[in-house]
Design a protein around this motif. Structure first.
Motif, PDB file in Angstrom:
ATOM      1  N   THR A   1       0.820  -1.012   0.217  1.00  0.00           N
ATOM      2  CA  THR A   1      -0.079   0.167  -0.054  1.00  0.00           C
ATOM      3  C   THR A   1       0.944   1.310  -0.040  1.00  0.00           C
ATOM      4  OG1 THR A   1      -1.618  -1.039   1.339  1.00  0.00           O
ATOM      5  CG2 THR A   1      -1.796   1.226   1.252  1.00  0.00           C
ATOM      6  N   VAL A   2       0.691   2.063  -1.056  1.00  0.00           N
ATOM      7  CA  VAL A   2       1.644   3.348  -0.978  1.00  0.00           C
ATOM      8  C   VAL A   2       0.437   4.512  -1.088  1.00  0.00           C
ATOM      9  CG1 VAL A   2       3.355   2.268  -2.547  1.00  0.00           C
ATOM     10  CG2 VAL A   2       1.589   3.290  -3.608  1.00  0.00           C
ATOM     11  N   ASP A   3       1.267   5.564  -0.592  1.00  0.00           N
ATOM     12  CA  ASP A   3       0.508   6.964  -0.626  1.00  0.00           C
ATOM     13  C   ASP A   3       1.219   7.820  -1.807  1.00  0.00           C
ATOM     14  OD1 ASP A   3       0.626   9.902   0.048  1.00  0.00           O
ATOM     15  OD2 ASP A   3      -1.170   9.193   1.297  1.00  0.00           O
ATOM     16  N   ILE A   4       0.238   8.326  -2.636  1.00  0.00           N
ATOM     17  CA  ILE A   4       0.570   9.120  -3.809  1.00  0.00           C
ATOM     18  C   ILE A   4      -0.340  10.201  -3.468  1.00  0.00           C
ATOM     19  CG2 ILE A   4       0.549   9.338  -6.232  1.00  0.00           C
ATOM     20  CD1 ILE A   4       0.666   6.127  -6.437  1.00  0.00           C
ATOM     21  N   ALA A   5       0.134  11.369  -2.981  1.00  0.00           N
ATOM     22  CA  ALA A   5      -0.386  12.579  -3.095  1.00  0.00           C
ATOM     23  C   ALA A   5      -1.618  12.550  -2.265  1.00  0.00           C
ATOM     24  CB  ALA A   5      -0.773  13.088  -4.325  1.00  0.00           C
ATOM     25  N   GLY A   6      -1.451  11.690  -1.111  1.00  0.00           N
ATOM     26  CA  GLY A   6      -2.744  11.619  -0.208  1.00  0.00           C
ATOM     27  C   GLY A   6      -3.593  10.528  -0.733  1.00  0.00           C
ATOM     28  N   ASN A   7      -3.611   9.888  -1.653  1.00  0.00           N
ATOM     29  CA  ASN A   7      -4.399   8.730  -2.148  1.00  0.00           C
ATOM     30  C   ASN A   7      -3.675   7.280  -1.987  1.00  0.00           C
ATOM     31  OD1 ASN A   7      -6.498  10.428  -3.305  1.00  0.00           O
ATOM     32  ND2 ASN A   7      -5.020  11.074  -4.546  1.00  0.00           N
ATOM     33  N   SER A   8      -4.180   6.346  -1.554  1.00  0.00           N
ATOM     34  CA  SER A   8      -3.999   5.216  -1.066  1.00  0.00           C
ATOM     35  C   SER A   8      -3.967   4.283  -2.477  1.00  0.00           C
ATOM     36  CB  SER A   8      -4.425   4.174   0.148  1.00  0.00           C
ATOM     37  OG  SER A   8      -4.145   4.966   1.234  1.00  0.00           O
ATOM     38  N   ARG A   9      -2.932   3.519  -2.798  1.00  0.00           N
ATOM     39  CA  ARG A   9      -3.030   2.639  -3.766  1.00  0.00           C
ATOM     40  C   ARG A   9      -2.298   1.314  -3.648  1.00  0.00           C
ATOM     41  NH1 ARG A   9      -6.124   5.664  -5.668  1.00  0.00           N
ATOM     42  NH2 ARG A   9      -5.938   7.024  -7.575  1.00  0.00           N
ATOM     43  N   GLN A  10      -2.623   0.448  -4.285  1.00  0.00           N
ATOM     44  CA  GLN A  10      -1.822  -1.041  -4.180  1.00  0.00           C
ATOM     45  C   GLN A  10      -0.943  -1.130  -5.333  1.00  0.00           C
ATOM     46  OE1 GLN A  10      -2.493  -3.590  -1.538  1.00  0.00           O
ATOM     47  NE2 GLN A  10      -3.096  -1.790  -0.566  1.00  0.00           N
ATOM     48  N   VAL A  11       0.271  -1.699  -5.163  1.00  0.00           N
ATOM     49  CA  VAL A  11       1.180  -1.695  -6.011  1.00  0.00           C
ATOM     50  C   VAL A  11       1.862  -2.841  -5.949  1.00  0.00           C
ATOM     51  CG1 VAL A  11       1.310   0.631  -6.572  1.00  0.00           C
ATOM     52  CG2 VAL A  11       3.038  -0.404  -4.990  1.00  0.00           C
ATOM     53  N   GLY A  12       2.604  -3.534  -7.109  1.00  0.00           N
ATOM     54  CA  GLY A  12       3.404  -4.710  -6.933  1.00  0.00           C
ATOM     55  C   GLY A  12       4.643  -4.221  -6.566  1.00  0.00           C
ATOM     56  N   ILE A  13       5.471  -5.122  -5.673  1.00  0.00           N
ATOM     57  CA  ILE A  13       6.839  -4.716  -5.222  1.00  0.00           C
ATOM     58  C   ILE A  13       7.871  -5.891  -5.706  1.00  0.00           C
ATOM     59  CG2 ILE A  13       6.285  -3.211  -3.685  1.00  0.00           C
ATOM     60  CD1 ILE A  13       6.880  -5.370  -1.592  1.00  0.00           C
ATOM     61  N   ILE A  14       7.169  -6.583  -6.793  1.00  0.00           N
ATOM     62  CA  ILE A  14       8.149  -7.512  -7.103  1.00  0.00           C
ATOM     63  C   ILE A  14       9.474  -7.306  -7.642  1.00  0.00           C
ATOM     64  CG2 ILE A  14       6.390  -9.577  -7.347  1.00  0.00           C
ATOM     65  CD1 ILE A  14       6.510  -9.251 -10.337  1.00  0.00           C
ATOM     66  N   LEU A  15       9.681  -5.948  -8.306  1.00  0.00           N
ATOM     67  CA  LEU A  15      10.783  -5.546  -8.833  1.00  0.00           C
ATOM     68  C   LEU A  15      11.588  -4.771  -7.911  1.00  0.00           C
ATOM     69  CD1 LEU A  15       9.190  -3.792 -12.132  1.00  0.00           C
ATOM     70  CD2 LEU A  15      10.540  -6.034 -11.830  1.00  0.00           C
ATOM     71  N   THR A  16      10.898  -4.528  -6.506  1.00  0.00           N
ATOM     72  CA  THR A  16      11.628  -3.758  -5.212  1.00  0.00           C
ATOM     73  C   THR A  16      11.442  -4.737  -4.282  1.00  0.00           C
ATOM     74  OG1 THR A  16       9.968  -2.472  -4.979  1.00  0.00           O
ATOM     75  CG2 THR A  16      11.861  -1.683  -6.440  1.00  0.00           C
ATOM     76  N   PRO A  17      11.668  -5.913  -4.180  1.00  0.00           N
ATOM     77  CA  PRO A  17      11.593  -6.573  -3.027  1.00  0.00           C
ATOM     78  C   PRO A  17      12.414  -5.993  -1.588  1.00  0.00           C
ATOM     79  CG  PRO A  17      13.058  -7.872  -4.357  1.00  0.00           C
ATOM     80  CD  PRO A  17      12.598  -6.507  -5.087  1.00  0.00           C
ATOM     81  N   GLU A  18      13.031  -5.358  -1.635  1.00  0.00           N
ATOM     82  CA  GLU A  18      13.735  -4.855  -0.256  1.00  0.00           C
ATOM     83  C   GLU A  18      12.995  -3.756   0.005  1.00  0.00           C
ATOM     84  OE1 GLU A  18      15.759  -2.887  -4.062  1.00  0.00           O
ATOM     85  OE2 GLU A  18      14.997  -4.869  -3.674  1.00  0.00           O
TER      86      GLU A  18
END
Length: 77
Positions: A18-35
């Motif tokens: 779950t990430v915050d983008i300008a006050g909005n929550s979104r679900q994003v994949g992190i398989i490219l940034t597992p750390e």
């Protein structure tokens, strides 16, 4: 033209975050940034975190996006 948007990681749940983008929550994949960890900033493109960036870079980029948005409002008015 494609853009990657800075986002702050709020929570990790397996291969998703779950990430915050300008006050909005979104679900994003992190398989490219597992750390990636909560509190990190990442660049998000096409629903995936593609790179971890430092907070300063994220804030500078968000400020540029805000400037563009203001200029767009002036142009449309």
């Amino acid at each position: 033209m494609c853009l990657a948007i800075p986002a702050k990681v709020i929570e990790i749940n397996g291969p998703m975050a779950t990430v915050d983008i300008a006050g909005n929550s979104r679900q994003v994949g992190i398989i490219l940034t597992p750390e990636a960890q909560p509190g990190d900033y990442v660049l998000v493109h096409a629903g995936f975190a593609i790179q971890i960036i430092d907070e300063t870079e994220a804030q500078e980029t968000l400020a540029i996006f805000e400037e563009w948005a203001e200029k767009d409002k002036e142009f449309v008015s």
